[in-house]
Write an enzyme that holds these catalytic residues in place. Structure first.
Site, PDB file in Angstrom:
ATOM      1  N   ASN A 150       8.220 -20.369 -40.988  1.00  0.00           N
ATOM      2  CA  ASN A 150       8.882 -19.295 -40.178  1.00  0.00           C
ATOM      3  C   ASN A 150      10.189 -19.598 -39.930  1.00  0.00           C
ATOM      4  O   ASN A 150      10.519 -20.759 -39.057  1.00  0.00           O
ATOM      5  CB  ASN A 150       8.024 -18.995 -39.204  1.00  0.00           C
ATOM      6  CG  ASN A 150       8.213 -17.959 -38.248  1.00  0.00           C
ATOM      7  OD1 ASN A 150       8.161 -16.693 -39.014  1.00  0.00           O
ATOM      8  ND2 ASN A 150       8.857 -18.064 -37.102  1.00  0.00           N
ATOM      9  N   GLU A 151      11.360 -18.693 -40.076  1.00  0.00           N
ATOM     10  CA  GLU A 151      12.646 -18.896 -39.865  1.00  0.00           C
ATOM     11  C   GLU A 151      13.130 -20.340 -39.943  1.00  0.00           C
ATOM     12  O   GLU A 151      13.350 -20.997 -39.003  1.00  0.00           O
ATOM     13  CB  GLU A 151      12.778 -18.408 -38.467  1.00  0.00           C
ATOM     14  CG  GLU A 151      12.275 -17.017 -38.316  1.00  0.00           C
ATOM     15  CD  GLU A 151      12.912 -16.241 -36.744  1.00  0.00           C
ATOM     16  OE1 GLU A 151      12.961 -17.027 -35.846  1.00  0.00           O
ATOM     17  OE2 GLU A 151      13.104 -15.256 -36.866  1.00  0.00           O
ATOM     18  N   GLU A 313      10.534  -9.139 -39.128  1.00  0.00           N
ATOM     19  CA  GLU A 313      10.215  -8.750 -37.582  1.00  0.00           C
ATOM     20  C   GLU A 313      11.395  -7.692 -37.274  1.00  0.00           C
ATOM     21  O   GLU A 313      12.465  -7.952 -37.546  1.00  0.00           O
ATOM     22  CB  GLU A 313      10.479 -10.045 -36.905  1.00  0.00           C
ATOM     23  CG  GLU A 313       9.394 -11.214 -37.222  1.00  0.00           C
ATOM     24  CD  GLU A 313       9.581 -12.709 -36.594  1.00  0.00           C
ATOM     25  OE1 GLU A 313      10.457 -12.391 -35.637  1.00  0.00           O
ATOM     26  OE2 GLU A 313       8.895 -13.513 -37.040  1.00  0.00           O
ATOM     27  N   TRP A 321      11.875 -14.988 -23.287  1.00  0.00           N
ATOM     28  CA  TRP A 321      11.071 -15.885 -23.341  1.00  0.00           C
ATOM     29  C   TRP A 321      10.866 -16.180 -21.694  1.00  0.00           C
ATOM     30  O   TRP A 321      11.781 -15.378 -20.962  1.00  0.00           O
ATOM     31  CB  TRP A 321      11.762 -17.172 -24.004  1.00  0.00           C
ATOM     32  CG  TRP A 321      11.375 -17.148 -25.361  1.00  0.00           C
ATOM     33  CD1 TRP A 321      11.147 -16.334 -26.285  1.00  0.00           C
ATOM     34  CD2 TRP A 321      11.484 -18.354 -26.190  1.00  0.00           C
ATOM     35  NE1 TRP A 321      10.680 -16.542 -27.493  1.00  0.00           N
ATOM     36  CE2 TRP A 321      11.116 -17.919 -27.560  1.00  0.00           C
ATOM     37  CE3 TRP A 321      11.879 -19.721 -26.008  1.00  0.00           C
ATOM     38  CZ2 TRP A 321      11.289 -18.716 -28.781  1.00  0.00           C
ATOM     39  CZ3 TRP A 321      11.870 -20.282 -27.167  1.00  0.00           C
ATOM     40  CH2 TRP A 321      11.809 -19.897 -28.629  1.00  0.00           C
ATOM     41  N   GLU A 363       6.104 -16.540 -24.933  1.00  0.00           N
ATOM     42  CA  GLU A 363       6.585 -15.286 -25.321  1.00  0.00           C
ATOM     43  C   GLU A 363       6.070 -14.007 -24.735  1.00  0.00           C
ATOM     44  O   GLU A 363       5.949 -13.067 -25.127  1.00  0.00           O
ATOM     45  CB  GLU A 363       6.451 -15.142 -26.806  1.00  0.00           C
ATOM     46  CG  GLU A 363       7.653 -16.066 -27.464  1.00  0.00           C
ATOM     47  CD  GLU A 363       7.911 -15.843 -28.964  1.00  0.00           C
ATOM     48  OE1 GLU A 363       7.049 -14.954 -29.356  1.00  0.00           O
ATOM     49  OE2 GLU A 363       8.879 -16.014 -29.488  1.00  0.00           O
TER      50      GLU A 363
HETATM   51  C1  GLA Z   1      11.413 -14.993 -33.996  1.00  0.00           C
HETATM   52  C2  GLA Z   1      10.007 -15.812 -34.620  1.00  0.00           C
HETATM   53  C3  GLA Z   1       8.928 -14.981 -33.872  1.00  0.00           C
HETATM   54  C4  GLA Z   1       9.219 -14.787 -32.395  1.00  0.00           C
HETATM   55  C5  GLA Z   1      10.413 -14.026 -32.004  1.00  0.00           C
HETATM   56  C6  GLA Z   1      10.662 -13.558 -30.823  1.00  0.00           C
HETATM   57  O1  GLA Z   1      11.985 -14.091 -34.628  1.00  0.00           O
HETATM   58  O2  GLA Z   1      10.101 -15.813 -36.039  1.00  0.00           O
HETATM   59  O3  GLA Z   1       7.731 -15.916 -33.800  1.00  0.00           O
HETATM   60  O4  GLA Z   1       9.222 -16.142 -31.802  1.00  0.00           O
HETATM   61  O5  GLA Z   1      11.440 -14.655 -32.632  1.00  0.00           O
HETATM   62  O6  GLA Z   1      11.042 -14.885 -29.888  1.00  0.00           O
END
Ligand code: GLA
Length: 687
Positions: A150-151, A313, A321, A363
């Site tokens: 993820n990211e 997303e 947060w 979150e």
């Molecule tokens: C990112 C992450 C998500 C979530 C969002 C909001 O984009 O990929 O998991 O944490 O930020 O903070």
């Protein structure tokens, strides 16, 4: 060939975390998703501790149950591999997998993305959970694709664990072969930095005044990018081997990562996470800022990777947060506006973050479509409207792509070098933003493209105008490609600091602008940073082409004309170089090479847009004010004009033809109002 997502219609999805909710809620959630025309659910990307509760013990029953139910409701599933959140048992037993600060302090359990990509143990455990997970779910009828991790490089995009220093050395050995070559590339003769043993070589380490060797600093970023890609590939290869019927992607556009190469080497298409409300917590200091509209600049980057992409997303509520990133709530209509912002730029699969606001964890203020209380709210209604609109227009729009005749060109080397080198990096951002903004405000669609080793003349030749403002690192090969672009008819714009470095980041011993001096027909005779006592000089255009008082910002290069066919378009009008050339144009072949000895400001760009006679592609039948973004998605089958009003008030539009808004079915003509945060999508009239 760019890799795009392939869907038959614009598709809505949502991020869902069943592990956060009582099982009794799942069915109602899935039923309501379908009512909103949501057909895709993304899940599991942080659930390692559920799937491997202790080392080597796997249990995939939880998500199998969730997916069985999702399948009953006709929902498709994107599964994320959970490697962004290693469980406590893992980091406790194998602390060598943790990432570290530059001083070696380890990033401990309790957040996410606290691991490094280099640890052989972490790679082994990631490969194992991925293999087991894909085996477990590959035949589930709901699954359509996979998100790796993820990211990548979110939270932190530097890595200083022990394993990273070791991996960096290996990477350098492969790149340079010998220490002698490494010493040469990093210019280590300067300050006695010469290495005599590979073990002496490290990534950046703590120093009193953090100014590491700049050539090392550049290679460090290249290493991080390559290392990220090889970490991603480990998982991508496993998914492809076991589940060739599924697609593979990953999400986010973060630093120190060549997302183009990542997509080429590992993915089927790229995905992006779009949170335009970040503009309210990191406000830009420039007047007239694009605010949430600036996300179009990132989306333009994304579509240079995948012309049709997924937004994994999409912001669907206020973010925040517990202790930071507190954001305003999107106003009524803004979620819809931002959704179509993504769609305009090429998003065909739009996944909202997230279905319901979390009730626990970091979150709890990062709101989803639904609130904590799960009662009806305005955000759910807004998404329902979008779902209904997608059902109407989705088939026609999917697969069409953004159309532009002008491109802003950039490259990773200059971007990474310029992150550290303040003598060119800040100008890249200044000029790219000035051009992007003015083109936006004047309704001239623009691409952002990235120069890569594989870039061909054909890739460039489709643009009438290319702006490549401050490529400090420039090779003769690149200069040659650019020259051919100009000769076949392109108009090319350079800016200050072009061509003074080679790919190691060392300075060429040749007159500036180095490799493109010939093409531009000018030499930089003298220059000054605009700092301290140096004030940005005024510039004056020949034939009054620039407004009185226009300034040459950032850096001022005093140009000398070397060729008789160079036209001086503007001269400096103040400072000790008053009267010297500042902006030049040289015709070469059927095109033009422009050189500007400063960073571009909006005022200068505005004058150049006039000079080039660039206008909106629909100027003959449509007028809208600057607050409105205009863009076109098209294919051979048709073209759709998108109008997005970012203002919180209605704006006046003039339609000289009768056109139908495809979203509402309403016909419009003459003087009409586009509502606050309103969106129109017109099929382009044929005449
Ligand atoms: C990112 C992450 C998500 C979530 C969002 C909001 O984009 O990929 O998991 O944490 O930020 O903070």
């Amino acid at each position: 060939m760019a890799k795009s997502i392939q869907v038959d219609e614009l598709t809505l999805g949502v991020c869902y975390y069943p592990e956060h909710w009582p099982e009794a809620l799942w069915e109602d959630d899935f039923r309501r998703m379908r009512e909103l025309n949501i057909s895709v659910v993304r899940m599991a990307e942080f659930a390692w501790a559920i799937m491997e509760p202790e080392e080597g013990r796997f249990d995939f029953s939880f998500f199998a149950r969730v997916m069985d139910l999702a399948h009953q409701y006709g929902l498709k599933v994107i599964l994320g591999t959970p490697t962004a959140t290693p469980p406590a048992w893992l980091t406790h037993k194998y602390p060598e997998v943790l990432n570290a600060d530059v001083d070696g302090t380890l990033h401990r359990h309790g957040m996410r993305r606290h691991y490094n990509y280099s640890s052989p143990k972490y790679r082994e455990l990631c490969a194992r959970i991925t293999r087991n997970m894909v085996e477990a779910y590959k035949d589930h009828p709901a699954v359509i694709g996979w998100q790796i991790d993820n990211e990548f490089n979110c939270e932190s995009n530097v890595y200083y664990a022990e394993a990273d220093h070791v991996a960096f050395r290996q990477w350098l050995k492969a790149r340079y072969g010998t220490l002698e070559k490494l010493n040469e590339a990093w210019g280590t003769v300067f300050w006695s930095q010469t290495y005599t043993d590979w073990e002496q070589v490290y990534l950046t380490r703590p120093m009193a005044n953090p100014s590491p060797n700049p050539h090392l600093a550049l290679d460090e970023k290249r290493f991080i990018s390559d290392n990220t890609i090889s970490f991603a590939k480990l998982q991508g290869d496993i998914i492809r081997e076991l589940a060739p019927q599924h697609w593979v992607t990953t999400n986010g556009l973060f630093g120190h990562l060549d997302s183009h190469a990542l997509t080429d080497e590992v993915l089927d298409f790229f995905s992006y996470d779009s949170y335009p409300q970040f503009s309210t917590i990191f406000p830009s200091d420039d007047e007239n800022s694009l605010k949430d509209r600036a996300w179009s600049m990132s989306l333009a980057n994304v579509r240079s990777i995948s012309p049709n992409f997924c937004v994994m997303e999409q912001q669907s509520g206020p973010g925040g947060w517990v202790n930071r990133m507190e954001m305003a709530s999107p106003r009524p209509g803004q979620i819809r506006l931002w959704s179509y912002q993504s769609v305009l730029h090429g998003c065909d699969l739009l996944v909202y973050f997230r279905w319901r606001t979390a009730t626990m964890g970091t979150e709890i203020y990062w709101h989803g479509i639904n609130d904590h209380h799960n009662q009806p709210n305005r955000r759910v209604r807004e998404v329902g409207q979008i779902g209904a609109e997608f059902a109407k227009i989705g088939g026609a729009i999917a697969g069409t792509t953004y159309q532009a005749e002008i491109a802003l060109l950039q490259d990773y080397d200059n971007h990474w070098d310029g992150e550290f080198d303040v003598w060119h990096g800040p100008f890249q951002w200044q000029s790219q933003r000035a051009w992007f903004k003015q083109l936006q405000y004047r309704h001239i669609p623009a691409d952002r493209i990235t120069l890569r080793p594989a870039t061909t003349l054909e890739d460039l030749a489709k643009y009438k105008v290319i702006v490549y403002p401050h490529a400090a690192i420039m090779t003769d090969e690149t200069a040659n490609l650019l020259q051919r672009y100009v000769e076949q008819g392109g108009k090319l714009f350079f800016g200050a600091r072009t061509g003074y470095k080679n790919p190691t980041g060392q300075v060429n011993m040749r007159p500036l602008p180095g490799p493109v001096a010939e093409l531009c027909g000018v030499t930089v005779e003298d220059y000054t940073m605009i700092k301290g006592t140096a004030k940005a000089a005024e510039i004056k255009g020949a034939d009054g082409r620039l407004a009185e008082g226009t300034k040459a910002v950032g850096f001022n290069e005093i140009l000398r004309v070397d060729k008789p066919d160079v036209e001086v378009v503007a001269k400096y009008a103040s400072e000790y170089y008053e009267g010297e050339p500042a902006l030049t144009r040289r015709k070469a072949g059927s095109g033009e090479a422009w050189y500007y000895g400063a960073a571009y400001s909006e005022q200068v760009v505005d004058a150049l847009i006039d000079e080039l006679r660039l206008v909106s592609p629909v100027a003959n039948w449509l007028e809208v004010p600057a607050e409105v973004e205009l863009g076109i998605r098209a294919s051979d089958a048709g073209a759709y004009v998108f109008l997005l009003n970012y203002a919180d008030r209605p704006v006046a539009a003039l339609l000289k033809q009768r056109v139908q808004d495809s979203l509402t079915g309403v016909w419009l003509e003459g003087e009409v109002e586009l509502p606050a945060f309103g969106v129109w999508v017109f099929e382009r009239p044929s005449a």
